[in-house]
Design a protein around this motif. Structure first.
Motif, PDB file in Angstrom:
ATOM      1  N   VAL A 232      61.666  -7.049 -66.869  1.00  7.88           N
ATOM      2  CA  VAL A 232      60.722  -8.086 -66.460  1.00  7.88           C
ATOM      3  C   VAL A 232      60.333  -7.860 -65.001  1.00  7.88           C
ATOM      4  O   VAL A 232      61.160  -7.959 -64.098  1.00  7.88           O
ATOM      5  N   GLU A 233      59.069  -7.534 -64.797  1.00  6.66           N
ATOM      6  CA  GLU A 233      58.549  -7.230 -63.458  1.00  6.66           C
ATOM      7  C   GLU A 233      57.564  -8.312 -63.021  1.00  6.66           C
ATOM      8  O   GLU A 233      56.927  -8.949 -63.855  1.00  6.66           O
ATOM      9  N   ASP A 234      57.444  -8.459 -61.718  1.00  4.42           N
ATOM     10  CA  ASP A 234      56.455  -9.401 -61.196  1.00  4.42           C
ATOM     11  C   ASP A 234      55.046  -8.806 -61.262  1.00  4.42           C
ATOM     12  O   ASP A 234      54.125  -9.416 -61.773  1.00  4.42           O
ATOM     13  N   ILE A 235      54.945  -7.560 -60.751  1.00  5.24           N
ATOM     14  CA  ILE A 235      53.605  -6.995 -60.644  1.00  5.24           C
ATOM     15  C   ILE A 235      53.671  -5.472 -60.734  1.00  5.24           C
ATOM     16  O   ILE A 235      54.603  -4.858 -60.217  1.00  5.24           O
ATOM     17  N   VAL A 236      52.717  -4.897 -61.421  1.00  3.44           N
ATOM     18  CA  VAL A 236      52.597  -3.449 -61.462  1.00  3.44           C
ATOM     19  C   VAL A 236      51.292  -3.082 -60.777  1.00  3.44           C
ATOM     20  O   VAL A 236      50.223  -3.575 -61.132  1.00  3.44           O
ATOM     21  N   ASP A 237      51.433  -2.229 -59.783  1.00  2.00           N
ATOM     22  CA  ASP A 237      50.297  -1.823 -58.965  1.00  2.00           C
ATOM     23  C   ASP A 237      49.991  -0.369 -59.344  1.00  2.00           C
ATOM     24  O   ASP A 237      49.416  -0.104 -60.385  1.00  2.00           O
ATOM     25  N   THR A 238      50.471   0.600 -58.588  1.00  2.00           N
ATOM     26  CA  THR A 238      50.246   2.000 -58.971  1.00  2.00           C
ATOM     27  C   THR A 238      51.128   2.403 -60.157  1.00  2.00           C
ATOM     28  O   THR A 238      50.864   3.403 -60.816  1.00  2.00           O
ATOM     29  N   GLY A 239      52.197   1.641 -60.383  1.00  2.00           N
ATOM     30  CA  GLY A 239      53.089   1.954 -61.492  1.00  2.00           C
ATOM     31  C   GLY A 239      54.246   2.863 -61.101  1.00  2.00           C
ATOM     32  O   GLY A 239      55.089   3.202 -61.921  1.00  2.00           O
ATOM     33  N   LYS A 240      54.296   3.234 -59.824  1.00  2.00           N
ATOM     34  CA  LYS A 240      55.382   4.103 -59.355  1.00  2.00           C
ATOM     35  C   LYS A 240      56.751   3.455 -59.599  1.00  2.00           C
ATOM     36  O   LYS A 240      57.663   4.082 -60.130  1.00  2.00           O
TER      37      LYS A 240
ATOM     38  N   LEU B   2      49.225  -7.248 -63.565  1.00  2.11           N
ATOM     39  CA  LEU B   2      48.889  -5.821 -63.529  1.00  2.11           C
ATOM     40  C   LEU B   2      47.575  -5.669 -62.783  1.00  2.11           C
ATOM     41  O   LEU B   2      46.648  -6.457 -62.959  1.00  2.11           O
ATOM     42  N   LYS B   3      47.523  -4.620 -61.914  1.00  6.35           N
ATOM     43  CA  LYS B   3      46.249  -4.293 -61.258  1.00  6.35           C
ATOM     44  C   LYS B   3      45.684  -3.071 -61.986  1.00  6.35           C
ATOM     45  O   LYS B   3      46.017  -1.944 -61.633  1.00  6.35           O
ATOM     46  N   PRO B   4      44.868  -3.295 -63.017  1.00  6.00           N
ATOM     47  CA  PRO B   4      44.433  -2.165 -63.845  1.00  6.00           C
ATOM     48  C   PRO B   4      43.620  -1.122 -63.078  1.00  6.00           C
ATOM     49  O   PRO B   4      43.648   0.054 -63.432  1.00  6.00           O
TER      50      PRO B   4
ATOM     51  N   LEU C 267      56.397 -13.483 -55.400  1.00  7.75           N
ATOM     52  CA  LEU C 267      55.883 -12.348 -54.625  1.00  7.75           C
ATOM     53  C   LEU C 267      55.808 -12.709 -53.146  1.00  7.75           C
ATOM     54  O   LEU C 267      55.417 -13.822 -52.794  1.00  7.75           O
ATOM     55  N   ASP C 268      56.165 -11.750 -52.304  1.00  8.99           N
ATOM     56  CA  ASP C 268      56.298 -12.054 -50.885  1.00  8.99           C
ATOM     57  C   ASP C 268      55.286 -11.332 -50.017  1.00  8.99           C
ATOM     58  O   ASP C 268      54.734 -10.301 -50.402  1.00  8.99           O
ATOM     59  N   TYR C 269      55.102 -11.864 -48.830  1.00  3.88           N
ATOM     60  CA  TYR C 269      54.494 -11.119 -47.731  1.00  3.88           C
ATOM     61  C   TYR C 269      55.561 -11.087 -46.652  1.00  3.88           C
ATOM     62  O   TYR C 269      55.921 -12.133 -46.103  1.00  3.88           O
TER      63      TYR C 269
ATOM     64  N   ASN D  18      42.354  -5.602 -57.484  1.00  5.64           N
ATOM     65  CA  ASN D  18      43.173  -4.812 -56.566  1.00  5.64           C
ATOM     66  C   ASN D  18      43.187  -5.407 -55.160  1.00  5.64           C
ATOM     67  O   ASN D  18      42.589  -4.868 -54.243  1.00  5.64           O
ATOM     68  N   ARG D  19      43.846  -6.561 -55.022  1.00  4.65           N
ATOM     69  CA  ARG D  19      43.979  -7.205 -53.717  1.00  4.65           C
ATOM     70  C   ARG D  19      45.422  -7.658 -53.560  1.00  4.65           C
ATOM     71  O   ARG D  19      46.156  -7.713 -54.536  1.00  4.65           O
ATOM     72  N   PHE D  20      45.805  -7.999 -52.353  1.00  7.87           N
ATOM     73  CA  PHE D  20      47.198  -8.378 -52.108  1.00  7.87           C
ATOM     74  C   PHE D  20      47.409  -9.870 -52.337  1.00  7.87           C
ATOM     75  O   PHE D  20      46.654 -10.684 -51.818  1.00  7.87           O
ATOM     76  N   ILE D  21      48.443 -10.192 -53.082  1.00  8.45           N
ATOM     77  CA  ILE D  21      48.725 -11.598 -53.387  1.00  8.45           C
ATOM     78  C   ILE D  21      50.150 -11.985 -52.987  1.00  8.45           C
ATOM     79  O   ILE D  21      51.009 -11.119 -52.837  1.00  8.45           O
TER      80      ILE D  21
HETATM   81  P1  5GP Z   1      53.854   0.004 -57.628  1.00  9.31           P
HETATM   82  O1  5GP Z   1      55.094   0.811 -57.538  1.00  9.31           O
HETATM   83  O2  5GP Z   1      53.454  -0.354 -59.045  1.00  9.31           O
HETATM   84  O3  5GP Z   1      52.703   0.573 -56.864  1.00  9.31           O
HETATM   85  O4  5GP Z   1      54.149  -1.347 -56.838  1.00  9.31           O
HETATM   86  C1  5GP Z   1      54.937  -2.336 -57.361  1.00  9.31           C
HETATM   87  C2  5GP Z   1      55.608  -3.148 -56.273  1.00  9.31           C
HETATM   88  O5  5GP Z   1      54.755  -3.291 -55.126  1.00  9.31           O
HETATM   89  C3  5GP Z   1      55.863  -4.552 -56.771  1.00  9.31           C
HETATM   90  O6  5GP Z   1      57.126  -4.651 -57.375  1.00  9.31           O
HETATM   91  C4  5GP Z   1      55.750  -5.378 -55.506  1.00  9.31           C
HETATM   92  O7  5GP Z   1      56.990  -5.375 -54.847  1.00  9.31           O
HETATM   93  C5  5GP Z   1      54.754  -4.625 -54.661  1.00  9.31           C
HETATM   94  N1  5GP Z   1      53.374  -5.139 -54.793  1.00  9.31           N
HETATM   95  C6  5GP Z   1      52.316  -4.521 -55.361  1.00  9.31           C
HETATM   96  N2  5GP Z   1      51.212  -5.276 -55.279  1.00  9.31           N
HETATM   97  C7  5GP Z   1      51.574  -6.399 -54.635  1.00  9.31           C
HETATM   98  C8  5GP Z   1      50.862  -7.601 -54.237  1.00  9.31           C
HETATM   99  O8  5GP Z   1      49.645  -7.786 -54.451  1.00  9.31           O
HETATM  100  N3  5GP Z   1      51.592  -8.544 -53.597  1.00  9.31           N
HETATM  101  C9  5GP Z   1      52.913  -8.410 -53.316  1.00  9.31           C
HETATM  102  N4  5GP Z   1      53.516  -9.407 -52.674  1.00  9.31           N
HETATM  103  N5  5GP Z   1      53.612  -7.305 -53.668  1.00  9.31           N
HETATM  104  C10 5GP Z   1      52.951  -6.325 -54.323  1.00  9.31           C
END
Ligand code: 5GP
Ligand code: MG
Length: 379
Positions: free
Chosen positions: A104-112, A136-138, A164-166, A156-159
């Protein structure tokens, strides 16, 4: 849901209210319940800390089949191995050998992150690994790994918010907010970094950006050559090290950058090329900018597949008749080194919400259009 909120030092605006998240979580839980209704065995729900903590809680209370729970954290990128995974699973408390795991993941960005984790779990003996992500950021997800359950797709923006944290803050917000790049001070000096593997076209794009947006190019190589030519104290120090075949220490490079910043107080902004190369340098750059009331506004990361990097390096070496650089294993090694060196820096900036990935394939003008569109959000 509140209007604009301040998290640490950046403004965020409402994006996904909790009520919409709840509906999306209802729907994804229903799909998982359906798939596991007649499952023979007990799957393990695996929460990826820290970001997924709220989502996992919401999801689990909707699951109506017997399941166990465990959590993990992934180490940040630290290995410099040229092959395989460069990260470790930390804190996995129960054995997953032979088990079906639902990540269970919060967010997948590049998928790395998720592809690394998927490989690590199979390595640890999991029989089957299913992926469930809240977001997911498709536009940026480029991996082949199948994401079994996606609750919601976003741009594809930062949330921040809902786990999820900043910079470790904002996780406790019930709603999700998005970085308000439009209303951030348009007058303050802007700082951009340009990133990308060898052959991605950083220099070419930086030159065009400078012309179009009236920025100043900071290339650490150029700065060093200039200081040496001018015979400054820094230059002399750098030259003596280079003559001895030693690396110029961070302090010297950072000193040059600080003086470059101070000598040009009137420009609209800077584009850094070839710096920072390490997380330590990135932290120093942040401190240097913070002391001037400024920050890194965006990291423009030009992405091209490793195969393209490979072909471009080989082509260049052939033209320049550098026989060594045409050897496949040497090129592969350079690419691996690039990844292991830059990935920590990328994850550092991702955590700051300023990392912007841009497709680097296509003609110079096509790529420039994409980079310019991102820059315009800031200038
Ligand atoms: P990936 O490896 O898929 O590029 O990145 C996944 C990780 O990047 C997530 O688990 C999260 O920690 C962080 N991340 C990616 N996008 C965001 C975003 O929009 N907001 C926040 N707070 N974290 C993000
Ligand atoms: Mg995460």
């Amino acid at each position: 849901m509140e209007g604009r909120i301040l998290v640490k030092d950046r403004y965020f605006v409402p994006y996904i209210p909790y009520e919409r998240l709840e509906k999306a979580i209802d729907a994804v839980a229903e799909r998982i319940n359906h798939d596991f209704k007649n499952f023979d065995g007990t799957p393990i729900i695996l929460c990826v800390l820290n970001g997924s903590i709220l989502f996992t809680g919401e999801l689990m209370k909707r699951l109506n089949f017997p399941c166990e729970f465990t959590s993990v954290r992934l180490s940040s990128y630290e290995g410099t191995l040229s092959t395989g995974v460069t990260r470790k699973v930390l804190g996995l408390t129960s054995s997953i050998k032979g088990r079906t795991v639902i990540v269970v993941e919060d967010i997948v960005d590049t998928g790395k992150t998720i592809t690394d984790l998927h490989a690590l779990l199979l390595d640890a003996g999991a029989a089957d690994v299913k992926i469930c992500t809240m977001l997911l950021k498709p536009e940026v997800y480029k991996k082949d790994l199948k994401l079994d359950y996606v609750a919601m797709e976003i741009e594809n923006r930062f949330i921040v918010g809902f786990g999820l944290d900043y910079d470790q803050l904002g996780r406790n917000s019930k709603d999700i907010y998005i970085l308000d790049s439009k209303t951030e001070e348009k007058t303050a000096m802007k700082h951009f970094l340009i990133f990308g593997p060898p052959g991605a076209g950083k220099g070419t794009q930086a030159a065009k950006l400078i012309e179009r947006f009236g920025l100043r190019h900071v290339s650490t190589g150029d700065l060093l050559r200039r200081e040496i030519a001018a015979g400054t104290a820094l230059g002399l120090q750098a030259k003596s090290l280079i003559d001895k075949g030693e690396l110029v220490p961070d302090k010297v490079v950072e000193g040059m950058i600080a003086s470059e910043l101070d000598q040009h107080p009137d420009v609209k902004g800077f584009i850094f090329d070839g710096f920072p190369r390490t997380t330590a340098q990135a932290e120093h750059l942040d401190a240097m900018l913070a002391a001037r009331g400024q920050q890194v506004d965006a990291v423009l990361s030009l992405m091209i597949p490793d195969e393209t990097v490979f072909e471009r390096i080989r082509h260049r070496a052939e033209i320049e008749n550098r026989v060594d650089d045409t050897k496949p294993e040497i090129i592969r090694n350079r690419i691996a080194t690039y990844h292991s060196k830059t990935e920590p820096v990328i994850s550092y900036y991702k955590g700051k919400g300023v990392y912007r990935e841009i497709d680097g394939l296509g003609s110079i003008d096509e790529v420039f259009d994409r980079v310019s569109a991102v820059m315009e959000e800031y200038l």
